[in-house]
Design an enzyme around this catalytic site. Structure first.
Site, PDB file in Angstrom:
ATOM      1  N   CYS A 267       0.837  -1.199   0.000  1.00 56.30           N
ATOM      2  CA  CYS A 267       0.000   0.000   0.000  1.00 56.30           C
ATOM      3  C   CYS A 267       0.868   1.242   0.000  1.00 56.30           C
ATOM      4  CB  CYS A 267      -0.922   0.006   1.234  1.00 56.30           C
ATOM      5  SG  CYS A 267      -2.558  -0.583   0.808  1.00 56.30           S
ATOM      6  N   PRO A 268       0.513   2.284  -0.732  1.00 55.96           N
ATOM      7  CA  PRO A 268      -0.801   2.503  -1.356  1.00 55.96           C
ATOM      8  C   PRO A 268      -0.938   1.994  -2.794  1.00 55.96           C
ATOM      9  CG  PRO A 268       0.493   4.514  -1.490  1.00 55.96           C
ATOM     10  CD  PRO A 268       1.361   3.493  -0.801  1.00 55.96           C
TER      11      PRO A 268
END
Lengths: 383, 74
Positions: free
Chosen positions: B16-17
């Site tokens: 992530c992201p």
């Protein structure tokens, strides 16, 4: 040019309070002997320890013999959980705790379940507020030995309904342990708890001092090998100069707490509103009303938390983050997860006695550009 | 809750992201009503994909294992 540094991570450790520094230096000269020995210098050390305990107990409104010093806030939390469970093992082996406890409490809970015990986790809502109905159901279940509730979230600042949670516990005859690390020295801790812990470095005391308070009549049994020090609650010699400094600075911090809260609350309000208005695609999290005076958390969409931390550090801002890329386990903060809010690009800002309006203004002036640059680098503008 | 997807986005192994960014790039290219399955094993994706749907007013259908399902609402 290296920008001047602005420290915004008081929720991890506040800079040493001037009173703590003064007391620490004096106690290094005067309080190095073992308080349990019988010669003159030891008696002097004993007097210092007794005075520190009196002062800390008075500040918290408890009896001195209910308060023990530990070697850290973490150790205090471990002792609270494991000792509370051990003292009530005849009642059962169930620990009830909120989903947003500090990792020290959760790690103690893991040890409890690894040894055959049970832990029941109570959820929070999107603002990080305890679900009182679920709490009530869990606490009134069978075999509950102890309930644990953080007084206010160390990650998002949401103040928990401690009094209501305590009333449920009292009705069920279950002792309540409150982790008050972010509250002690900043605001009064609501009543109704049986066990409380705190950590000196959060209020400007030195690192390596925790407080463990066990109210009279609470069934609590030390989970550690036998040791007579600190009423048998915490083994090992206390770091007396640090304890003296912790107690002195606690008294000073508590005396200034209302004025400091009145000064910091609007600064945090300003951060909450300006970040939301001036940084696109940001989620400011936590309860905007019932919250700690000094702490605010937000998450920036599409931004890598670690990159944001480093970019802020290069501009002189020290903050912390609950994003997974900033944790050793590569898991997102369990608090943000429990709330169901964005976990990446996360920043926690926490203010202290030395934080000024100018510091906050400089942070607010620079943050939008820093986030915009990171988004431009990542090619996520306009998504 | 796990309707057959119209498309699968493989973000396995991405941190992530990145899975959320991939979702944000792809979903608007699909017709309204289409279902996108995002495969992502980063634990943060299970938190951040529903949060993104809420922020972008898209419909989060649910997660099973590493498969996260999103329907384009607008």
């Amino acid at each position: 040019m290296i920008p001047s540094s602005v420290y915004l991570d008081a929720a991890t450790a506040a800079p040493l309070h001037p009173v703590a520094r003064q007391a620490l230096l004096a106690a290094l000269d005067d309080g190095w002997a073992d308080p349990d020995r019988l010669y003159t210098s030891a008696r002097r050390a004993r007097q210092l320890l007794d005075a520190a305990r009196e002062a800390a107990a008075q500040t918290l409104g408890v009896r001195p013999d209910e308060l023990s010093f530990t070697s850290s806030g973490t150790t205090a939390a471990h002792s609270a959980v494991l000792g509370g469970l051990r003292g009530r093992r005849r009642a059962g082996a169930v620990l009830v705790h909120s989903a947003i406890e500090h990792s020290a409490v959760l790690h103690a809970a893991q040890q409890h379940t690894a040894g055959g015990g049970t832990a029941v986790e109570v959820p929070v809502d999107r603002l990080g507020r305890l679900d009182l109905d679920a709490w009530s159901t869990a606490v009134t279940g069978s075999g509950v030995a102890l309930a644990a509730l953080i007084a206010a979230s160390h990650e998002v600042g949401t103040v928990q309904p401690v009094e209501a949670a305590a009333a449920v516990c009292a009705d069920a005859g279950v002792p309540l342990y409150v982790d008050a690390a972010q509250m002690v020295g900043r605001m009064p801790v609501p009543p109704g708890w049986s066990v409380l812990t705190a950590s000196a470095r959060k209020w400007g005391g030195p690192p390596g001092v925790g407080l463990l308070v066990v109210r009279k009549g609470t069934r609590w049994e030390s989970p550690w090998p036998a040791d007579e020090r600190e009423s048998g609650r915490t083994p090992g010699t206390v770091n007396l100069p640090a304890v003296v400094a912790a107690a002195a600075s606690l008294r000073a911090a508590a005396a200034d707490a209302a004025a400091e809260a009145a000064r910091l609350t609007p600064l945090v309000d300003r951060i909450r509103s300006r970040v939301a208005a001036e940084v696109p695609d940001v989620e400011v999290v936590g309860d905007p009303e019932r919250r700690l005076p000094h702490l605010v958390t937000f998450s920036c969409l599409y931004v890598d938390g670690e990159a944001l931390l480093h970019a802020l550090d290069r501009r002189g801002f020290a903050v912390s983050s609950g994003s997974s890329c900033t944790s050793s386990t590569l898991r997102p903060s369990h608090v943000l997860e429990a709330m169901g809010v964005l976990s990446h690009g996360n920043v926690r800002v926490s203010l202290h006695a030395g934080s000024t309006e100018a510091d906050v203004e400089r942070f607010l002036a620079e943050l939008p550009g820093i986030v915009a640059d990171l988004r431009a680098e990542a090619g996520v503008v306009g998504l | 809750m796990t309707a057959e997807p119209d498309e699968v986005l493989d973000c396995l192994g991405q941190r992530c992201p990145l899975p959320v960014i991939a979702l944000a790039r792809r979903l608007p290219a699909l017709p309204v009503g289409a279902v996108l399955r995002v495969l992502a094993d980063d634990p943060a994706a299970a938190v951040d994909i529903p949060a993104w749907c809420r922020m972008r007013d898209q419909e989060f259908l649910g997660t099973s294992g590493t498969a996260h399902h999103v329907r384009r609402r607008q």
